[in-house]
Design a protein around this motif. Structure first.
Motif, PDB file in Angstrom:
ATOM      1  N   GLU A 125      -8.378 -56.365   5.599  1.00  0.00           N
ATOM      2  CA  GLU A 125      -8.920 -54.520   4.570  1.00  0.00           C
ATOM      3  C   GLU A 125      -8.074 -54.763   3.649  1.00  0.00           C
ATOM      4  O   GLU A 125      -6.661 -54.100   3.516  1.00  0.00           O
ATOM      5  CB  GLU A 125      -8.678 -53.572   5.963  1.00  0.00           C
ATOM      6  CG  GLU A 125      -9.610 -54.568   7.064  1.00  0.00           C
ATOM      7  CD  GLU A 125     -11.061 -54.512   6.837  1.00  0.00           C
ATOM      8  OE1 GLU A 125     -11.128 -53.020   5.451  1.00  0.00           O
ATOM      9  OE2 GLU A 125     -11.993 -55.788   7.300  1.00  0.00           O
ATOM     10  N   PRO A 126      -8.806 -53.516   2.318  1.00  0.00           N
ATOM     11  CA  PRO A 126      -8.599 -52.885   1.286  1.00  0.00           C
ATOM     12  C   PRO A 126      -7.950 -51.483   1.796  1.00  0.00           C
ATOM     13  O   PRO A 126      -8.379 -51.191   2.097  1.00  0.00           O
ATOM     14  CB  PRO A 126      -8.900 -53.544   0.197  1.00  0.00           C
ATOM     15  CG  PRO A 126     -10.297 -53.462   1.186  1.00  0.00           C
ATOM     16  CD  PRO A 126     -10.142 -54.398   2.295  1.00  0.00           C
ATOM     17  N   VAL A 127      -6.598 -51.304   1.629  1.00  0.00           N
ATOM     18  CA  VAL A 127      -6.184 -50.362   1.873  1.00  0.00           C
ATOM     19  C   VAL A 127      -4.904 -49.521   0.214  1.00  0.00           C
ATOM     20  O   VAL A 127      -5.191 -48.920   0.063  1.00  0.00           O
ATOM     21  CB  VAL A 127      -4.810 -50.570   2.189  1.00  0.00           C
ATOM     22  CG1 VAL A 127      -5.057 -50.897   3.813  1.00  0.00           C
ATOM     23  CG2 VAL A 127      -3.753 -51.229   2.463  1.00  0.00           C
ATOM     24  N   ALA A 128      -4.846 -50.304  -0.389  1.00  0.00           N
ATOM     25  CA  ALA A 128      -4.502 -49.843  -1.906  1.00  0.00           C
ATOM     26  C   ALA A 128      -4.100 -50.491  -3.187  1.00  0.00           C
ATOM     27  O   ALA A 128      -4.680 -51.710  -2.803  1.00  0.00           O
ATOM     28  CB  ALA A 128      -2.864 -48.822  -1.501  1.00  0.00           C
ATOM     29  N   VAL A 129      -4.197 -50.116  -3.351  1.00  0.00           N
ATOM     30  CA  VAL A 129      -3.678 -51.083  -5.265  1.00  0.00           C
ATOM     31  C   VAL A 129      -3.055 -50.357  -5.782  1.00  0.00           C
ATOM     32  O   VAL A 129      -2.450 -49.041  -5.996  1.00  0.00           O
ATOM     33  CB  VAL A 129      -5.570 -51.139  -6.441  1.00  0.00           C
ATOM     34  CG1 VAL A 129      -5.952 -49.580  -6.401  1.00  0.00           C
ATOM     35  CG2 VAL A 129      -5.715 -52.903  -6.944  1.00  0.00           C
ATOM     36  N   PHE A 130      -1.765 -51.513  -6.575  1.00  0.00           N
ATOM     37  CA  PHE A 130      -0.664 -50.882  -8.078  1.00  0.00           C
ATOM     38  C   PHE A 130      -2.088 -51.329  -8.734  1.00  0.00           C
ATOM     39  O   PHE A 130      -1.788 -51.846  -9.529  1.00  0.00           O
ATOM     40  CB  PHE A 130       0.727 -51.931  -7.584  1.00  0.00           C
ATOM     41  CG  PHE A 130       0.535 -51.688  -6.274  1.00  0.00           C
ATOM     42  CD1 PHE A 130       1.812 -50.549  -5.965  1.00  0.00           C
ATOM     43  CD2 PHE A 130       0.439 -51.870  -5.549  1.00  0.00           C
ATOM     44  CE1 PHE A 130       1.537 -49.833  -4.972  1.00  0.00           C
ATOM     45  CE2 PHE A 130       1.679 -51.957  -3.572  1.00  0.00           C
ATOM     46  CZ  PHE A 130       1.790 -50.990  -3.818  1.00  0.00           C
ATOM     47  N   SER A 131      -2.007 -50.262  -9.689  1.00  0.00           N
ATOM     48  CA  SER A 131      -2.496 -50.458 -10.912  1.00  0.00           C
ATOM     49  C   SER A 131      -2.188 -50.392 -11.980  1.00  0.00           C
ATOM     50  O   SER A 131      -2.984 -50.704 -13.506  1.00  0.00           O
ATOM     51  CB  SER A 131      -4.039 -49.519 -11.943  1.00  0.00           C
ATOM     52  OG  SER A 131      -3.195 -48.581 -11.275  1.00  0.00           O
ATOM     53  N   GLY A 132      -0.927 -50.523 -12.129  1.00  0.00           N
ATOM     54  CA  GLY A 132      -0.123 -50.599 -13.791  1.00  0.00           C
ATOM     55  C   GLY A 132       0.021 -50.098 -14.846  1.00  0.00           C
ATOM     56  O   GLY A 132       0.124 -48.327 -14.421  1.00  0.00           O
ATOM     57  N   GLY A 133      -0.841 -50.127 -15.327  1.00  0.00           N
ATOM     58  CA  GLY A 133      -0.901 -50.001 -16.457  1.00  0.00           C
ATOM     59  C   GLY A 133      -2.523 -49.557 -17.079  1.00  0.00           C
ATOM     60  O   GLY A 133      -2.797 -49.809 -18.287  1.00  0.00           O
ATOM     61  N   SER A 134      -3.389 -49.482 -16.112  1.00  0.00           N
ATOM     62  CA  SER A 134      -4.776 -49.990 -16.271  1.00  0.00           C
ATOM     63  C   SER A 134      -5.102 -48.245 -16.173  1.00  0.00           C
ATOM     64  O   SER A 134      -5.751 -47.766 -16.456  1.00  0.00           O
ATOM     65  CB  SER A 134      -5.542 -51.050 -15.585  1.00  0.00           C
ATOM     66  OG  SER A 134      -7.051 -51.267 -15.574  1.00  0.00           O
ATOM     67  N   LEU A 135      -5.739 -48.262 -14.715  1.00  0.00           N
ATOM     68  CA  LEU A 135      -6.773 -47.440 -14.338  1.00  0.00           C
ATOM     69  C   LEU A 135      -5.725 -46.389 -14.079  1.00  0.00           C
ATOM     70  O   LEU A 135      -4.799 -46.427 -12.542  1.00  0.00           O
ATOM     71  CB  LEU A 135      -7.437 -47.438 -12.407  1.00  0.00           C
ATOM     72  CG  LEU A 135      -7.961 -46.221 -12.586  1.00  0.00           C
ATOM     73  CD1 LEU A 135      -8.858 -45.202 -13.756  1.00  0.00           C
ATOM     74  CD2 LEU A 135      -8.811 -46.670 -11.019  1.00  0.00           C
ATOM     75  N   LEU A 136      -5.616 -45.617 -14.344  1.00  0.00           N
ATOM     76  CA  LEU A 136      -4.096 -44.137 -14.310  1.00  0.00           C
ATOM     77  C   LEU A 136      -4.796 -43.138 -13.571  1.00  0.00           C
ATOM     78  O   LEU A 136      -6.237 -42.759 -13.648  1.00  0.00           O
ATOM     79  CB  LEU A 136      -3.363 -43.833 -15.395  1.00  0.00           C
ATOM     80  CG  LEU A 136      -3.009 -44.867 -16.041  1.00  0.00           C
ATOM     81  CD1 LEU A 136      -1.741 -44.053 -17.149  1.00  0.00           C
ATOM     82  CD2 LEU A 136      -2.264 -46.336 -15.764  1.00  0.00           C
ATOM     83  N   VAL A 137      -4.064 -42.521 -13.270  1.00  0.00           N
ATOM     84  CA  VAL A 137      -4.411 -40.651 -12.572  1.00  0.00           C
ATOM     85  C   VAL A 137      -4.816 -39.829 -14.018  1.00  0.00           C
ATOM     86  O   VAL A 137      -4.859 -39.265 -14.954  1.00  0.00           O
ATOM     87  CB  VAL A 137      -3.608 -40.035 -11.874  1.00  0.00           C
ATOM     88  CG1 VAL A 137      -4.294 -38.259 -11.620  1.00  0.00           C
ATOM     89  CG2 VAL A 137      -3.009 -40.363 -10.352  1.00  0.00           C
ATOM     90  N   ALA A 138      -6.456 -39.790 -13.801  1.00  0.00           N
ATOM     91  CA  ALA A 138      -7.628 -39.104 -15.145  1.00  0.00           C
ATOM     92  C   ALA A 138      -7.243 -39.429 -16.204  1.00  0.00           C
ATOM     93  O   ALA A 138      -6.961 -39.068 -17.386  1.00  0.00           O
ATOM     94  CB  ALA A 138      -6.503 -37.595 -14.920  1.00  0.00           C
ATOM     95  N   SER A 139      -6.300 -40.894 -16.897  1.00  0.00           N
ATOM     96  CA  SER A 139      -6.430 -41.341 -17.444  1.00  0.00           C
ATOM     97  C   SER A 139      -6.838 -43.092 -17.334  1.00  0.00           C
ATOM     98  O   SER A 139      -7.239 -43.263 -16.405  1.00  0.00           O
ATOM     99  CB  SER A 139      -5.394 -40.951 -17.719  1.00  0.00           C
ATOM    100  OG  SER A 139      -5.313 -41.247 -19.285  1.00  0.00           O
ATOM    101  N   ALA A 140      -6.136 -43.910 -18.369  1.00  0.00           N
ATOM    102  CA  ALA A 140      -6.035 -44.930 -18.578  1.00  0.00           C
ATOM    103  C   ALA A 140      -4.663 -45.080 -19.129  1.00  0.00           C
ATOM    104  O   ALA A 140      -3.926 -44.585 -19.817  1.00  0.00           O
ATOM    105  CB  ALA A 140      -7.060 -45.915 -19.165  1.00  0.00           C
TER     106      ALA A 140
END
Length: 446
Positions: A125-140
């Motif tokens: 089951e998916p619970v979290a994603v480590f998005s590095g420098g892709s999707l950021l909080v309110a930004s990218a």
């Protein structure tokens, strides 16, 4: 499952330790890995995986050394191709962490070509994603750090990557590496973690439907790129040696190496009272390492000037995080050699002087800051450009130069650079250009 966040404010970055059933995953570790390994030991966690989302542009990684120290499996994006042993992460090929934990790599190019996010699955089951420098909080993540020739292509790829992540279940937690304070972020953000659902509701970049329009948005007002960034990618590709000792030998003022750059890390009020001529003053704070890396020749020998009892080890640590291991020592007593001084002015005094006919004012903020609040009549030269381009030609060495930024921190650094070039600076301290502009408007209205 627990996700522990380690925020490094000066770089605007976060490292994460995921723990589950006594197993651990370390994500995007910075070079000073002891703090992460200590947290794992305190939780009695066996580190199974060390993963990198991309070859970082803003710091040298501790990933390889963390894996070597612990025996964990080192995972990097398949297209990164670093020059040291690792497991390549291929798009959608799950990596097992044990006891029901797995990571699903998701290729998310845009910040860099090889960039890969990691979806955390617990019992499938998916619970979290480590998005590095892709999707950021309110930004990218920024698409321009590898140069203007590739920026638009990467910006278009970022559009697809953002949508790829936005297609995850809304309850999935979002854990980006870059955030507020990072020069890798396209814009500031007040929070560091989020959820996919929250970003769908509030992230303005996810509302941009067309890839070309997103590229326009991301590239419309590019931020400056710190000079030391050019060395980070190559270092992370070839491999980073272990963290050096943070103990700097004590030096007397008469023992300075001839080739050393002297960096005064004392509080700026102490610098104003007297510092060593020819030195650069960079008050020790969260972003000390970033400014030192930007303003000094990379990896030049450095001697620090610090207060008695001041934490010089923190300065050494911040420099090591960007690959500068060249601190030769620290001086605690300048004695009579501290002959250079500059004035510190409050808002009212600065404004009164700035309003006088013939006053020389220098604004050392970034260009994007100046578009938000402009100071009429001021010479404009971003702090880092004082080093590469010199002092604006219209400024006269025979008359004081009133220096302002956003708070006084950068203005104080600029003052030490101006003195080195024979100018007489006076610094707005504790306030910024917007305050001066508002005060001047109020005076004119009165």
């Amino acid at each position: 499952m627990e996700i522990v966040s380690f925020r490094t404010s000066g770089l605007g970055d976060q490292t994460y330790l995921l723990t589950h059933e006594g197993k651990g995953v370390l994500v995007d570790p910075q070079r000073d890995i002891d703090r992460f390994l200590r947290a794992a030991a305190e939780r009695d966690v066996e580190l199974r995986l060390v993963v990198e989302t991309h070859l970082h542009n803003d710091y040298v990684s501790g990933g390889e050394q963390a894996a070597l120290r612990t025996g964990a499996e080192l995972v990097l994006p398949a297209a990164a191709a670093p020059a040291y042993p690792h497991t390549p992460a291929f798009h959608l090929e799950d990596i097992e962490g044990g006891d029901g934990l797995s990571l699903r790599p998701i290729h998310t190019p845009g910040h860099t070509p090889e960039h890969t996010s990691y979806l955390v699955l617990i019992e499938g089951e998916p619970v979290a994603v480590f998005s590095g420098g892709s999707l950021l909080v309110a930004s990218a993540g920024r698409p321009d750090l590898l140069g203007t020739a590739r920026a638009r292509t990467l910006a278009r790829l970022q559009h697809r990557s953002l949508r790829r992540l936005a297609a995850l279940p809304p309850e999935v937690g979002l854990f980006p590496t870059h955030g507020e304070g990072s020069f890798c972020s396209a814009s500031g953000a007040g929070r560091y973690t989020s959820t996919i659902g929250e970003e769908i509701r509030s992230n303005p970049l996810l509302a941009v439907e067309d890839a070309e329009h997103l590229a326009d948005e991301l590239l419309a007002a590019p931020m400056r790129i710190p000079a030391f960034y050019q060395y980070m990618g190559p270092a992370n590709t070839l491999g980073v040696p272990p963290m050096p000792s943070t103990a700097a030998p004590e030096l007397a003022i008469g023992d300075l190496p001839q080739d050393a750059r002297v960096v005064d890390v004392r509080p700026r009020e102490r610098q104003a009272d007297g510092f060593l001529p020819g030195s650069i003053g960079i008050e020790l704070g969260d972003d000390f390492g970033s400014w030192a890396g930007w303003l000094l020749p990379y990896r030049s020998p450095i001697v620090l000037v610090a207060e008695p009892g001041q934490d010089a080890a923190e300065a050494v640590t911040q420099l090591a995080r960007i690959g500068i291991d060249t601190v030769r020592g620290v001086v605690r007593d300048l004695g009579p050699a501290a002959t250079a001084t500059f004035e510190r002015l409050d808002l009212v005094t600065f404004t009164v002087r700035a309003a006088q006919p013939g006053a020389q004012v220098l604004d050392v903020r970034m260009p994007n800051e100046r578009t938000v609040a402009h100071l009429e009549g001021a010479a404009e030269r971003f702090l880092a450009d004082l080093v590469t381009e010199g002092v604006p030609a219209e400024l006269d060495r025979d008359h004081p130069v009133l220096v302002a930024c956003g708070s006084g921190r950068r203005a104080a650094i600029a003052a030490t650079l101006l003195i080195r070039e024979g100018y007489i600076p006076a610094v707005l301290d504790g306030a910024g250009v917007p305050d001066v502009a508002a005060e001047l408007r109020a005076r004119r209205a009165a």
